[in-house]
Design a protein around this motif. Structure first.
Motif, PDB file in Angstrom:
ATOM      1  N   ALA A  27       0.760  -1.428  -0.510  1.00 49.87           N
ATOM      2  CA  ALA A  27       0.547  -0.077   0.279  1.00 49.87           C
ATOM      3  C   ALA A  27       1.091   1.575  -0.207  1.00 49.87           C
ATOM      4  O   ALA A  27       0.133   2.325  -0.386  1.00 49.87           O
ATOM      5  CB  ALA A  27      -1.219   0.285   1.028  1.00 49.87           C
ATOM      6  N   GLY A  28       2.064   1.493   0.356  1.00 52.00           N
ATOM      7  CA  GLY A  28       2.962   2.265   0.308  1.00 52.00           C
ATOM      8  C   GLY A  28       3.392   3.007  -0.515  1.00 52.00           C
ATOM      9  O   GLY A  28       3.559   3.779  -0.614  1.00 52.00           O
ATOM     10  N   ILE A  29       3.599   1.787  -2.009  1.00 46.98           N
ATOM     11  CA  ILE A  29       3.506   2.675  -2.952  1.00 46.98           C
ATOM     12  C   ILE A  29       2.483   3.386  -3.173  1.00 46.98           C
ATOM     13  O   ILE A  29       2.575   4.401  -4.819  1.00 46.98           O
ATOM     14  CB  ILE A  29       3.562   2.086  -4.138  1.00 46.98           C
ATOM     15  N   PRO A  36      -5.043   5.423   1.109  1.00 48.79           N
ATOM     16  CA  PRO A  36      -4.556   5.425   2.532  1.00 48.79           C
ATOM     17  C   PRO A  36      -3.655   3.895   2.795  1.00 48.79           C
ATOM     18  O   PRO A  36      -4.485   2.773   1.979  1.00 48.79           O
ATOM     19  CB  PRO A  36      -5.369   5.890   3.849  1.00 48.79           C
ATOM     20  N   ASP A  37      -2.561   4.032   3.162  1.00 49.35           N
ATOM     21  CA  ASP A  37      -2.583   2.686   4.078  1.00 49.35           C
ATOM     22  C   ASP A  37      -3.236   2.017   5.115  1.00 49.35           C
ATOM     23  O   ASP A  37      -4.130   2.624   5.674  1.00 49.35           O
ATOM     24  CB  ASP A  37      -1.075   2.517   3.805  1.00 49.35           C
ATOM     25  N   PHE A  38      -2.515   0.756   5.776  1.00 45.10           N
ATOM     26  CA  PHE A  38      -3.419  -0.236   6.681  1.00 45.10           C
ATOM     27  C   PHE A  38      -2.792   0.356   7.919  1.00 45.10           C
ATOM     28  O   PHE A  38      -3.481   0.205   8.799  1.00 45.10           O
ATOM     29  CB  PHE A  38      -3.401  -1.351   6.226  1.00 45.10           C
ATOM     30  N   THR A 103       2.401  -7.662  -6.224  1.00 43.48           N
ATOM     31  CA  THR A 103       1.033  -6.439  -5.722  1.00 43.48           C
ATOM     32  C   THR A 103       0.527  -7.326  -4.583  1.00 43.48           C
ATOM     33  O   THR A 103      -0.589  -8.218  -4.887  1.00 43.48           O
ATOM     34  CB  THR A 103       1.122  -6.227  -6.544  1.00 43.48           C
ATOM     35  N   GLN A 104       0.200  -7.037  -4.144  1.00 43.55           N
ATOM     36  CA  GLN A 104      -0.567  -7.013  -2.891  1.00 43.55           C
ATOM     37  C   GLN A 104      -1.637  -5.858  -3.080  1.00 43.55           C
ATOM     38  O   GLN A 104      -3.214  -5.543  -2.357  1.00 43.55           O
ATOM     39  CB  GLN A 104       0.017  -6.564  -1.410  1.00 43.55           C
ATOM     40  N   ASN A 105      -1.202  -4.998  -3.748  1.00 46.07           N
ATOM     41  CA  ASN A 105      -2.555  -3.882  -4.247  1.00 46.07           C
ATOM     42  C   ASN A 105      -3.806  -3.675  -4.726  1.00 46.07           C
ATOM     43  O   ASN A 105      -3.277  -5.015  -5.178  1.00 46.07           O
ATOM     44  CB  ASN A 105      -1.553  -2.659  -4.642  1.00 46.07           C
ATOM     45  N   SER A 198       4.691  -3.144   4.870  1.00 39.68           N
ATOM     46  CA  SER A 198       5.245  -3.434   6.115  1.00 39.68           C
ATOM     47  C   SER A 198       5.699  -4.699   6.261  1.00 39.68           C
ATOM     48  O   SER A 198       6.749  -5.456   7.254  1.00 39.68           O
ATOM     49  CB  SER A 198       4.149  -2.973   7.015  1.00 39.68           C
ATOM     50  N   LEU A 199       5.405  -5.366   5.597  1.00 38.96           N
ATOM     51  CA  LEU A 199       5.902  -7.245   5.186  1.00 38.96           C
ATOM     52  C   LEU A 199       5.181  -7.791   6.498  1.00 38.96           C
ATOM     53  O   LEU A 199       6.085  -8.315   6.983  1.00 38.96           O
ATOM     54  CB  LEU A 199       8.149  -7.187   5.318  1.00 38.96           C
ATOM     55  N   GLN A 200       4.209  -7.499   6.510  1.00 37.01           N
ATOM     56  CA  GLN A 200       3.494  -8.196   7.922  1.00 37.01           C
ATOM     57  C   GLN A 200       2.150  -8.959   7.784  1.00 37.01           C
ATOM     58  O   GLN A 200       2.175 -10.131   8.362  1.00 37.01           O
ATOM     59  CB  GLN A 200       3.345  -7.456   8.910  1.00 37.01           C
ATOM     60  N   ASN A 222      11.521   1.431   1.576  1.00 38.40           N
ATOM     61  CA  ASN A 222      10.044   1.770   2.765  1.00 38.40           C
ATOM     62  C   ASN A 222      10.177   3.264   3.631  1.00 38.40           C
ATOM     63  O   ASN A 222      10.755   3.048   4.273  1.00 38.40           O
ATOM     64  CB  ASN A 222      10.254   0.311   3.578  1.00 38.40           C
ATOM     65  N   ARG A 223       9.288   3.838   3.431  1.00 38.13           N
ATOM     66  CA  ARG A 223       9.090   4.258   4.621  1.00 38.13           C
ATOM     67  C   ARG A 223       9.933   4.379   6.158  1.00 38.13           C
ATOM     68  O   ARG A 223      10.368   5.424   6.610  1.00 38.13           O
ATOM     69  CB  ARG A 223       7.793   5.439   4.571  1.00 38.13           C
ATOM     70  N   GLU A 224       9.323   3.331   6.927  1.00 38.26           N
ATOM     71  CA  GLU A 224       9.556   2.948   8.459  1.00 38.26           C
ATOM     72  C   GLU A 224      10.470   1.409   8.187  1.00 38.26           C
ATOM     73  O   GLU A 224      10.187   0.595   6.830  1.00 38.26           O
ATOM     74  CB  GLU A 224       8.405   2.672   9.201  1.00 38.26           C
ATOM     75  N   GLU A 239      10.121   8.140   0.704  1.00 40.21           N
ATOM     76  CA  GLU A 239       8.913   8.618   0.227  1.00 40.21           C
ATOM     77  C   GLU A 239       9.704   7.971  -1.053  1.00 40.21           C
ATOM     78  O   GLU A 239      10.641   7.526  -1.261  1.00 40.21           O
ATOM     79  CB  GLU A 239       8.630   9.589  -0.896  1.00 40.21           C
ATOM     80  N   ALA A 240       8.389   6.454  -1.285  1.00 43.90           N
ATOM     81  CA  ALA A 240       8.895   5.320  -2.560  1.00 43.90           C
ATOM     82  C   ALA A 240       9.072   6.158  -3.352  1.00 43.90           C
ATOM     83  O   ALA A 240      10.286   6.058  -4.757  1.00 43.90           O
ATOM     84  CB  ALA A 240       7.981   4.863  -2.864  1.00 43.90           C
ATOM     85  N   GLY A 241       8.099   7.582  -4.156  1.00 46.46           N
ATOM     86  CA  GLY A 241       8.376   7.874  -4.896  1.00 46.46           C
ATOM     87  C   GLY A 241       9.497   9.566  -5.679  1.00 46.46           C
ATOM     88  O   GLY A 241       9.705   8.614  -6.941  1.00 46.46           O
TER      89      GLY A 241
HETATM   90  N1  APR Z   1       7.183   6.020   0.802  1.00 45.09           N
HETATM   91  C1  APR Z   1       7.197   4.430   0.919  1.00 45.09           C
HETATM   92  N2  APR Z   1       6.907   4.139   1.573  1.00 45.09           N
HETATM   93  C2  APR Z   1       5.625   4.183   2.271  1.00 45.09           C
HETATM   94  C3  APR Z   1       4.943   5.311   2.165  1.00 45.09           C
HETATM   95  C4  APR Z   1       5.716   5.789   0.616  1.00 45.09           C
HETATM   96  N3  APR Z   1       4.555   7.082   0.302  1.00 45.09           N
HETATM   97  N4  APR Z   1       3.736   5.378   2.492  1.00 45.09           N
HETATM   98  C5  APR Z   1       3.452   4.731   2.799  1.00 45.09           C
HETATM   99  N5  APR Z   1       4.722   3.296   3.039  1.00 45.09           N
HETATM  100  C6  APR Z   1       4.991   2.143   4.231  1.00 45.09           C
HETATM  101  C7  APR Z   1       4.785   2.544   5.483  1.00 45.09           C
HETATM  102  O1  APR Z   1       5.476   2.624   6.413  1.00 45.09           O
HETATM  103  C8  APR Z   1       4.136   1.035   5.643  1.00 45.09           C
HETATM  104  O2  APR Z   1       5.346   0.333   6.675  1.00 45.09           O
HETATM  105  O3  APR Z   1       4.079   1.805   3.446  1.00 45.09           O
HETATM  106  C9  APR Z   1       4.335   0.713   4.057  1.00 45.09           C
HETATM  107  C10 APR Z   1       2.776   0.277   4.510  1.00 45.09           C
HETATM  108  O4  APR Z   1       2.565  -0.992   4.998  1.00 45.09           O
HETATM  109  P1  APR Z   1       1.150  -1.525   5.519  1.00 45.09           P
HETATM  110  O5  APR Z   1       0.497  -0.451   5.408  1.00 45.09           O
HETATM  111  O6  APR Z   1       1.206  -3.147   5.528  1.00 45.09           O
HETATM  112  O7  APR Z   1       0.364  -2.262   3.722  1.00 45.09           O
HETATM  113  P2  APR Z   1       0.527  -3.793   3.275  1.00 45.09           P
HETATM  114  O8  APR Z   1       1.983  -4.220   4.008  1.00 45.09           O
HETATM  115  O9  APR Z   1       0.823  -3.008   1.813  1.00 45.09           O
HETATM  116  O10 APR Z   1      -0.437  -4.536   3.405  1.00 45.09           O
HETATM  117  C11 APR Z   1      -0.234  -6.118   3.035  1.00 45.09           C
HETATM  118  O11 APR Z   1      -2.480  -6.045   4.468  1.00 45.09           O
HETATM  119  O12 APR Z   1      -4.171  -5.058   5.116  1.00 45.09           O
HETATM  120  C12 APR Z   1      -3.693  -5.853   4.365  1.00 45.09           C
HETATM  121  O13 APR Z   1      -4.885  -6.804   2.425  1.00 45.09           O
HETATM  122  C13 APR Z   1      -4.201  -5.578   2.386  1.00 45.09           C
HETATM  123  O14 APR Z   1      -2.526  -5.546   1.252  1.00 45.09           O
HETATM  124  C14 APR Z   1      -2.252  -5.906   2.465  1.00 45.09           C
HETATM  125  C15 APR Z   1      -1.679  -6.252   2.842  1.00 45.09           C
END
Ligand code: APR
Length: 251
Positions: A27-29, A36-38, A103-105, A198-200, A222-224, A239-241
């Motif tokens: 979601a972070g990309i 919004p991410d999760f 992609t997970q997106n 977040s690789l969780q 990744n941001r975090e 920031e990924a961009g």
């Molecule tokens: N640039 C870089 N990293 C970013 C940015 C950005 N602009 N915005 C957010 N991030 C990072 C955050 O710091 C976070 O570590 O992207 C990561 C997003 O993590 P999650 O919100 O956990 O999303 P994701 O890893 O895709 O979740 C996996 O969980 O809820 C389910 O199905 C849903 O596909 C999703 C899956």
């Protein structure tokens, strides 16, 4: 680090030495596109409890809530466009440097950025259409929205099955074809580039691990911090961009 080489320089070298990379996105990309991410602070799961698949099947209230949330989120986010991160990934695919985007997106932005659909492996489905859980008939969101706005009922297929967004919910079986394609791509790559995850969440987060176990390099953007930062070859926090644009400046 040799001399004044920066971390981005090390990442660029990793990419230059790769012949067949795979990009794994979360979601972070897409946050720079306004989605919004999760799990970032204030992310979707800090405000909403996910509706899992069994609940969706068992409860008409859950089905109505799921569709209500879907339309509210789509309205809140509005029309979205690929951002610099998606475009950088698309350039890598067009240049033949990346074989697939796993992609997970569910937002379809990799395809919208120009990555051919057959190069995008959607592990969690796609939220830009709806599907019958029984006969797999597809429906447009506009059609489902019109029906939902008219009567507020959970939409049913002409076959009697429940209609759901084309995404994979918690507790729902992962798409077998996508899982097989992701495994093949992870095993065949020599570099896995993780972007914005977040690789969780497993089994999705297992694919960068699988690639690395089979000798691929691992670059995390990744941001975090993520749980795999400690064993990655290079980690770029930010920031990924902008990071992906810098990484692919000469592609
Ligand atoms: N640039 C870089 N990293 C970013 C940015 C950005 N602009 N915005 C957010 N991030 C990072 C955050 O710091 C976070 O570590 O992207 C990561 C997003 O993590 P999650 O919100 O956990 O999303 P994701 O890893 O895709 O979740 C996996 O969980 O809820 C389910 O199905 C849903 O596909 C999703 C899956």
């Amino acid at each position: 680090m040799t001399g004044t080489e920066t971390i981005i320089g090390r990442a660029r070298r990793l990419l230059q030495h790769s012949r067949r990379a795979v990009v794994f996105t979360g979601a972070g990309i897409s946050t720079e596109s306004g989605i919004p991410d999760f799990r970032s602070p204030g992310g979707l799961w800090s405000r909403l409890r996910p509706i899992d698949f069994q609940e969706f099947l068992a409860s008409d209230d859950a089905r109505r809530l799921a569709w209500q949330r879907k339309f509210e989120l789509d309205d809140a986010v509005g029309a979205v466009q690929p951002n610099a991160g998606h475009l950088a990934v698309a350039r890598l695919v067009a240049a033949g440097r990346v074989s697939h985007v796993i992609t997970q997106n569910i937002d379809g932005l990799h395809q919208a950025s120009g990555v051919p659909a057959e190069r995008v492996i959607e592990l969690h489905g796609n939220g830009t259409y709806a599907v019958c859980l029984t006969c797999r008939a597809r429906y447009t969101l506009a059609d489902i929205r019109a029906r939902f706005d008219a009567d507020g009922a959970a939409p049913q297929c002409h076959c009697g099955g429940w209609i759901k967004s084309g995404t994979v919910s918690f507790g729902q079986a992962m798409p077998a074809f996508a899982m097989r394609a992701a495994e093949a791509a992870a095993l065949a790559c020599d570099l896995c580039i993780v972007v914005g995850s977040s690789l969780q969440v497993y089994p999705a987060a297992g694919f960068p691990e699988l690639a690395q176990r089979h000798g691929a390099g691992l670059l995390i953007v990744n941001r975090e911090p993520t749980p795999r930062d400690g064993i990655a070859d290079v980690v770029l926090h930010g920031e990924a961009g902008s990071l992906l644009a810098a990484l692919t400046a000469d592609v």
